[in-house]
Design a protein around this motif. Structure first.
Motif, short mmCIF file in Angstrom:
data_model
loop_
_atom_site.label_atom_id
_atom_site.label_comp_id
_atom_site.label_asym_id
_atom_site.label_seq_id
_atom_site.Cartn_x
_atom_site.Cartn_y
_atom_site.Cartn_z
N ASP A 11 119.70 51.29 -15.63
CA ASP A 11 119.18 52.43 -16.41
C ASP A 11 118.07 53.19 -15.69
O ASP A 11 117.56 54.18 -16.21
N ARG A 12 117.71 52.78 -14.46
CA ARG A 12 116.64 53.43 -13.71
C ARG A 12 117.16 54.01 -12.39
O ARG A 12 116.37 54.40 -11.53
N ARG A 13 118.47 54.09 -12.23
CA ARG A 13 119.05 54.63 -11.00
C ARG A 13 118.96 56.16 -11.00
O ARG A 13 118.92 56.79 -12.03
N GLY A 14 118.95 56.72 -9.79
CA GLY A 14 118.91 58.17 -9.65
C GLY A 14 117.53 58.77 -9.79
O GLY A 14 117.39 59.99 -9.89
N LEU A 15 116.50 57.94 -9.78
CA LEU A 15 115.12 58.42 -9.95
C LEU A 15 114.29 58.29 -8.67
O LEU A 15 113.08 58.47 -8.69
N GLY A 16 114.93 57.96 -7.55
CA GLY A 16 114.22 57.86 -6.28
C GLY A 16 113.67 56.49 -5.97
O GLY A 16 112.96 56.32 -4.97
N HIS A 17 113.99 55.48 -6.78
CA HIS A 17 113.48 54.14 -6.51
C HIS A 17 114.06 53.55 -5.22
O HIS A 17 113.35 52.91 -4.44
N GLY A 18 115.34 53.75 -5.00
CA GLY A 18 115.96 53.27 -3.76
C GLY A 18 115.31 53.91 -2.55
O GLY A 18 115.01 53.25 -1.55
N ARG A 19 115.08 55.22 -2.62
CA ARG A 19 114.41 55.93 -1.53
C ARG A 19 113.03 55.36 -1.27
O ARG A 19 112.64 55.13 -0.12
N ALA A 20 112.27 55.10 -2.33
CA ALA A 20 110.91 54.57 -2.17
C ALA A 20 110.92 53.18 -1.52
O ALA A 20 110.09 52.89 -0.65
N MET A 21 111.87 52.33 -1.91
CA MET A 21 111.96 51.00 -1.31
C MET A 21 112.33 51.09 0.16
O MET A 21 111.74 50.40 1.01
N LEU A 22 113.32 51.94 0.49
CA LEU A 22 113.74 52.06 1.88
C LEU A 22 112.64 52.65 2.75
O LEU A 22 112.47 52.24 3.90
N GLU A 23 111.87 53.60 2.22
CA GLU A 23 110.75 54.15 2.99
C GLU A 23 109.79 53.04 3.39
O GLU A 23 109.32 52.97 4.53
N ALA A 24 109.49 52.15 2.45
CA ALA A 24 108.57 51.04 2.73
C ALA A 24 109.14 50.10 3.80
O ALA A 24 108.43 49.69 4.72
N LEU A 25 110.42 49.77 3.68
CA LEU A 25 111.02 48.84 4.65
C LEU A 25 111.25 49.50 6.00
O LEU A 25 111.12 48.84 7.04
N GLU A 26 111.59 50.78 6.02
CA GLU A 26 111.78 51.48 7.28
C GLU A 26 110.48 51.55 8.08
O GLU A 26 110.49 51.52 9.30
N ARG A 27 109.34 51.64 7.40
CA ARG A 27 108.04 51.61 8.07
C ARG A 27 107.88 50.28 8.82
O ARG A 27 107.45 50.26 9.97
N VAL A 28 108.29 49.19 8.18
CA VAL A 28 108.21 47.87 8.82
C VAL A 28 109.19 47.80 9.99
O VAL A 28 108.84 47.32 11.08
N ILE A 29 110.40 48.29 9.80
CA ILE A 29 111.39 48.28 10.88
C ILE A 29 110.86 49.01 12.10
O ILE A 29 110.90 48.49 13.22
N ARG A 30 110.33 50.20 11.90
CA ARG A 30 109.86 51.01 13.03
C ARG A 30 108.66 50.38 13.73
O ARG A 30 108.43 50.61 14.91
N GLY A 31 107.89 49.58 13.02
CA GLY A 31 106.72 48.96 13.61
C GLY A 31 106.92 47.58 14.19
O GLY A 31 106.07 47.09 14.93
N ALA A 32 108.06 46.93 13.86
CA ALA A 32 108.20 45.52 14.24
C ALA A 32 109.53 45.14 14.88
O ALA A 32 109.64 44.03 15.40
N TYR A 33 110.52 46.02 14.87
CA TYR A 33 111.85 45.63 15.32
C TYR A 33 112.43 46.63 16.32
O TYR A 33 112.00 47.78 16.39
N GLU A 34 113.46 46.18 17.04
CA GLU A 34 114.16 47.05 17.96
C GLU A 34 115.14 47.97 17.23
O GLU A 34 115.48 49.04 17.71
N LEU A 35 115.59 47.52 16.07
CA LEU A 35 116.49 48.31 15.24
C LEU A 35 116.52 47.73 13.84
O LEU A 35 116.15 46.57 13.62
N GLY A 36 116.95 48.54 12.92
CA GLY A 36 117.25 48.08 11.59
C GLY A 36 118.75 47.98 11.46
O GLY A 36 119.51 48.63 12.20
N ALA A 37 119.21 47.15 10.53
CA ALA A 37 120.65 47.02 10.28
C ALA A 37 120.86 46.62 8.84
O ALA A 37 119.97 46.07 8.18
#
Length: 195
Positions: free
Chosen positions: A103-129
């Motif tokens: 009931d909370r889909r389509g409100l940008g929650h997925g985008r917000a979570m991925l932004e947080a994890l992508e920050r970690v990927i870019r700072g700590a890994y050779e790639l995300g998958a």
């Protein structure tokens, strides 16, 4: 010392003016109540298609939790894996357990979570998958993730085995790794779904 990164936003979540809070923390910092809330959320989000092995895959790394007030409405995690490509073992941040309450889909929650994890990927890994469901292909593409065009495989205890059923559903987010997306990409072994 453990750092908990919390970001509050004033974006309209459509829930009586509640603000969205995105919290990132390591599995070791999830208390019992939070673990139970995450598991319940994922069981519901995946409509019963989230088993104990899937849960195990989502543990041991960084979690992005989305809260509306005191209600957990979204979860995604990032765990370290090794991917083999072009004769190299690559350190990858692998996205697992992405789910938002229905009931909370389509409100940008997925985008917000991925932004947080992508920050970690870019700072700590050779790639995300990650391995995407059919429904989420456009979501990841829109975020700049690249669909793996080449064959996929897994390094099993008895050698490399093709995973044809996963072809076309694996995405990467290159950081420093040089990738040829037409060649084979091999993931490390684990029980359950290997990708």
């Amino acid at each position: 010392m453990t750092e908990v990164r919390t970001t509050s936003t004033s974006e309209n979540t459509g829930n009586a003016g509640n603000t969205r809070t995105v919290q990132t923390l390591h599995t070791a910092d999830l208390d019992t109540a939070a673990r139970e809330a995450v598991r319940k959320l994922l069981d519901e989000a995946f409509e019963g298609d989230f088993d104990d092995r899937d849960w195990e895959h989502a543990l041991g790394g960084v979690h992005a939790l989305v809260w509306e007030g005191t209600e957990l409405v979204g979860h995604a995690s990032l765990v370290q894996r090794r991917l083999l490509h072009g004769g190299r073992a690559l350190r990858a941040g692998y996205v697992e357990g992405v789910g938002v309450r229905s009931d909370r889909r389509g409100l940008g929650h997925g985008r917000a979570m991925l932004e947080a994890l992508e920050r970690v990927i870019r700072g700590a890994y050779e790639l995300g998958a990650l391995s995407s469901s059919e429904e989420a292909l456009d979501f990841y593409t829109a975020r700049g993730w690249q669909r793996w065009e080449g064959p996929t495989a897994v390094l099993t205890p008895t050698g490399v085995v093709r995973t044809e059923g996963d072809d076309g559903g694996v995405f990467v987010l290159p950081v420093t790794a040089r990738l040829d997306p037409t060649r084979v990409l091999v993931c490390d072994w684990r029980d359950g779904d290997v990708w």
